[in-house]
Design a protein around this motif. Structure first.
Motif: not given
Ligand SMILES: [Fe+2]
Length: 539
Positions: A375, A308, A303, A401, A305
């Motif tokens: 999340e 990551h 994802h 997550d 973020h």
């Molecule tokens: Fe995350």
């Protein structure tokens, strides 16, 4: 000297910057970049210049960790002012673009009341014309989408603001990187190159394959005044040789945070790359670049973020990556930029934008994209994916997550994929509020209580156990906790034994073990070997 064959030292950091700030994906996709440069960077700079001592105090306060505070001890005022001035000059178009996005939001809020939108196209801010489509959702709420691929071709993709700061790290201590820009430092060499530039690949290859200093200096155009510093980044000492896995089993290696390498003698798969450095003393044992194969068949991103998708790891790995799998989105929504486009525009190739329940097959392996829920502060963000990796008969499930706000989703998935052998679950269950990450994208203030109810939170014990009950893994591992010392600069996480994510994950581990299952919260490093035909064997 220039004819000497040298290697790039293993603790050289190639730190990607945008506008002198630590680069992350939202600083590449043009619309999010505009909003972050104005709404995050310029806001932090202005705040620092008006009250530097407040920032200095906040940085020292553990409760403020990860907050919008510049870490210069209240000093370096003139340099921060100069940075502000430079950004205002060089990002003039981008600043106008961010203002136009806000104006368009306002226009839609005031004038799109459920009637046909065609007449409003005339009133769209001039610089956005042709880059947006207006629409209503089914409840008559107006919105717009970008033609994102065209934005990358426009003046609003300002890749000239990209650069690489090259320096040597001798420990894992680094200040939180998203709130403090990088100013001139004597030991840091600033390379004015864009992220797509193949010289990054040539430099990164020198970690294993030596080249002459003359070759690499010429390639980068290093001025005479910086030659001594530049030469200090190289060594004649070869790195320890990479030991390829040659056994018959599946080897799983945990590299810290959410980064896991799965190998057999034939294939390699790397999830959410975040690789630490080596060449200095570290208090925590860990795998690092030296443990990565020369080529990686598939890299998967779960994802969008910051912890990551790390360009600092990914750009030097680019030359090794055969295929890059990202979650698909082409919604054109400001809050959900297209990751395939983003990676293409910084020089990655062979990118697969994967859909939910889609499978890629190669050798004796399969990678299936699975829905990721939660999340993301209840925003309509599609760029998120869990993955099932199946090698032979053995199944590993990477849930990153995801917060299992509705376990029935996973009942449906279980019907399709069955039980798994190993499950990896992130349990950062307290997470930051929506505005911490997405604040610069909002043009209307979100009430504080709403903000704190919409968090970037992973699963807690109950939600994690719901998954254990559904997928019945033989082994469950809690990961992606941002705890390793080399992750703190991006995760801003420092737990104590009383922190809820630790309490919750301890509880999950205990329950799993009481049922006779293998369970552990991973930290630092871990290696496991598995039989392709089920039944785990631990090393
Ligand atoms: Fe995350």
């Amino acid at each position: 000297m220039n004819n000497k064959q040298v290697y790039l030292k293993p603790n050289v950091v190639l730190e990607p910057l945008v506008d002198n700030w630590y680069a992350w994906s939202h600083l590449i996709s043009p619309a999010t970049a505009a909003m972050n440069i104005v709404g995050r960077h310029h806001t932090i700079i202005e705040s620092y210049l008006s009250a530097p001592s407040i920032h200095a105090e906040a940085v020292l306060n553990p409760k403020m960790r990860g907050g919008p505070f510049m870490d210069f001890g209240g000093g370096r005022i003139e340099e921060v002012k100069a940075l502000e001035q430079k950004s205002h000059q060089q990002q003039e178009k981008i600043i106008q673009f961010a203002k136009a996005i806000k104006d368009l939001d306002k226009l839609l809020a005031n004038e799109a009341k459920g009637f046909g939108l065609e007449d409003l196209y005339n009133k769209v801010p001039e610089i956005l014309k042709g880059y947006v489509e207006l629409y209503y959702d089914r409840h008559n709420n107006p919105g717009f989408r970008f033609f994102e691929s065209l934005l990358y071709k426009s003046e609003f993709y300002n890749k000239s603001s990209q650069s690489i700061a090259m320096w040597i790290t001798n420990n894992d201590e680094r200040p939180f990187c998203l709130s403090t820009p990088r100013l001139e430092e004597a030991e840091v060499l600033n390379l004015e190159i864009t992220f797509e530039n193949p010289v990054i690949d040539e430099l990164a290859k020198m970690k294993r394959t030596p080249q002459t200093l003359g070759y690499v200096k010429a390639m980068l155009g290093i001025p005479a005044s910086k030659e001594a510093l530049f030469e200090s980044f190289f060594t004649e000492t070869p790195p320890p040789p990479y030991q390829k896995y040659t056994g018959d089993k599946i080897r799983m290696r945990y590299f810290g945070h959410a980064c896991i390498l799965v190998e057999t003698k034939d294939i390699s798969i790397l999830v959410d790359p975040l690789i630490s450095y080596y060449g200095y003393h570290s208090s925590v044992e860990h795998f690092s670049d030296v443990d990565l194969p020369d080529t990686i068949d598939y890299v998967m991103i779960t994802h969008n973020h910051q912890d990551h998708i790390l360009f600092e790891t990914l750009l030097p790995l680019r030359h090794k990556i055969k295929n890059l799998i990202v979650p698909r989105t082409s919604s054109g929504k400001l809050e959900d930029p297209n990751l395939k486009l983003m990676f293409e525009n910084i020089g990655f190739e062979n990118i697969i934008a994967m859909d939910e329940m889609e499978t890629v097959r190669f050798s004796d392996a399969e990678i299936t994209g699975l829905p990721f829920i939660g999340e993301h502060s209840d925003l309509n963000i599609l760029t998120k994916m869990c993955y099932l990796v199946k090698i032979g008969e053995f199944k590993l499930l990477f849930l990153a997550d995801s917060r299992i706000v509705e376990s029935k989703l996973y009942d449906h998935i279980h019907r399709e994929i069955g039980n798994v052998d190993v499950m990896f679950l992130g349990m950062e269950c307290d997470g930051a509020p929506l505005t911490w990450l997405y604040g610069p994208l909002l043009t209307k203030k979100l009430a504080r209580d709403m903000d704190s109810s919409r968090r970037l939170a992973g699963s807690d014990c109950d939600k994690g156990m719901a998954l254990v009950d559904i997928f019945k893994p033989k082994e469950s591992y809690v990961y992606a906790m941002g705890q390793e010392p080399w992750c703190e600069f991006i995760s801003s996480i420092k737990y104590t034994d009383e922190s809820n994510p630790i309490v919750q994950s301890d509880k999950l581990v205990k329950i799993c073990r009481s049922r006779g299952m293998e369970a552990e919260r991973l930290y630092g490093e871990k290696e496991l070997l598995y039989d392709k035909q089920i039944n785990a064997v631990e090393t």
